[in-house]
Design a protein around this motif. Structure first.
Motif, short mmCIF file in Angstrom:
data_model
loop_
_atom_site.label_atom_id
_atom_site.label_comp_id
_atom_site.label_asym_id
_atom_site.label_seq_id
_atom_site.Cartn_x
_atom_site.Cartn_y
_atom_site.Cartn_z
N ASP A 1 9.61 -32.78 -57.74
CA ASP A 1 8.85 -32.86 -58.99
C ASP A 1 7.36 -33.07 -58.74
O ASP A 1 6.61 -33.40 -59.66
CB ASP A 1 9.39 -33.99 -59.87
N ARG A 2 6.92 -32.92 -57.47
CA ARG A 2 5.52 -32.97 -57.04
C ARG A 2 4.94 -34.38 -56.97
O ARG A 2 3.75 -34.54 -56.76
CB ARG A 2 4.64 -32.07 -57.93
N THR A 3 5.74 -35.40 -57.19
CA THR A 3 5.26 -36.76 -56.96
C THR A 3 5.25 -37.02 -55.46
O THR A 3 6.08 -36.49 -54.71
CB THR A 3 6.16 -37.79 -57.67
#
Length: 241
Positions: free
Chosen positions: A192-194
């Protein structure tokens, strides 16, 4: 338990990365300072698989279909090699592609930018700027992690200006883990790109990672040299540092 030399290609002073192609029974070697990719057979015969225009071929990733991805120094290119055809996947910012990782058609790329390349140390160097290498530098470089999808779109998913990327691997869920230089950390880039720092060790450089699959996760460090195993459970005993 015996150790023997497999090959010594002419003009090679650095071997940056290796990839074993079980289907072709070939060992690929990314080398410098002439920027060549070698294919080495079981008899130890080394042939030039790709002669790049860069000073160094620094990183490799082998796809299940036999395609080979290679990252270079100088212009920080990633190329795909299919038989006799070489195509540019992406021209990244910075001056070296230090690490590549591949999972289910998604390519992870570790690109670095250093303030100045080190001085020429070899008569074989191809460019007047000299080779890019992991030799000691006056200060840490800037590290970037990119995700390149199966359709070819490149997306930057991690960036830091106080340390360069030294290694990459995928976890089974698609998370990218990256080792860094200067501070000795392993970072996580989730689907989720975190992002987050996952592991922080006393050593300065996380040089290689072995994650994913059934084998226990390991990583190795430099400055100083150590081998770590990563466990999911909490330790039963305390250790004193």
């Amino acid at each position: 338990g015996t150790v023997s030399e497999v090959a010594r290609p002419d003009g090679v002073e650095h071997v940056w990365d290796l990839a074993w192609d079980a289907r072709r029974n070939l060992l690929y070697a990314a080398t410098g300072p002439e920027g060549r990719l070698y294919a080495i057979d079981r008899a130890g015969r080394a042939t030039i698989r790709w002669d790049s225009t860069a000073s160094h071929v620094m990183s490799l990733a082998l796809a299940p279909d036999g395609a080979l991805y290679a990252g270079t120094s100088d212009e920080a290119l990633v190329v795909r090699i299919d038989d006799d055809r070489v195509t540019v996947v992406h021209d990244f910012g910075g001056n070296e592609i230090a690490a590549l990782a591949l999972r289910e058609g998604v390519l992870g790329v570790g690109a670095n930018e250093f303030p100045a390349p080190p001085a020429v140390t070899s008569a074989h160097a191809k460019t007047p700027n000299g080779p890019t290498s992991r030799a000691p530098r006056p200060r840490p470089g800037k590290g970037r992690i990119w995700r390149v999808g199966a359709e070819g779109r490149a997306e930057r998913v991690f960036a830091q200006d106080d340390g360069h990327v030294t290694s990459l691997a995928f976890l089974d869920d698609g998370t990218i883990v990256g080792g860094t230089g200067a501070e000795g950390r392993v970072v996580r880039v989730n689907p989720d790109r975190t992002t987050a720092t996952w592991i922080d060790v006393d050593e300065r450089q996380v040089l290689d990672l072995s994650f994913g699959g059934a084998a226990p996760p390991f990583f190795v460090t430099g400055d100083g040299a150590a081998l770590y195993r990563v466990t999911s459970e909490r330790p039963r005993d305390a250790t004193w540092n």
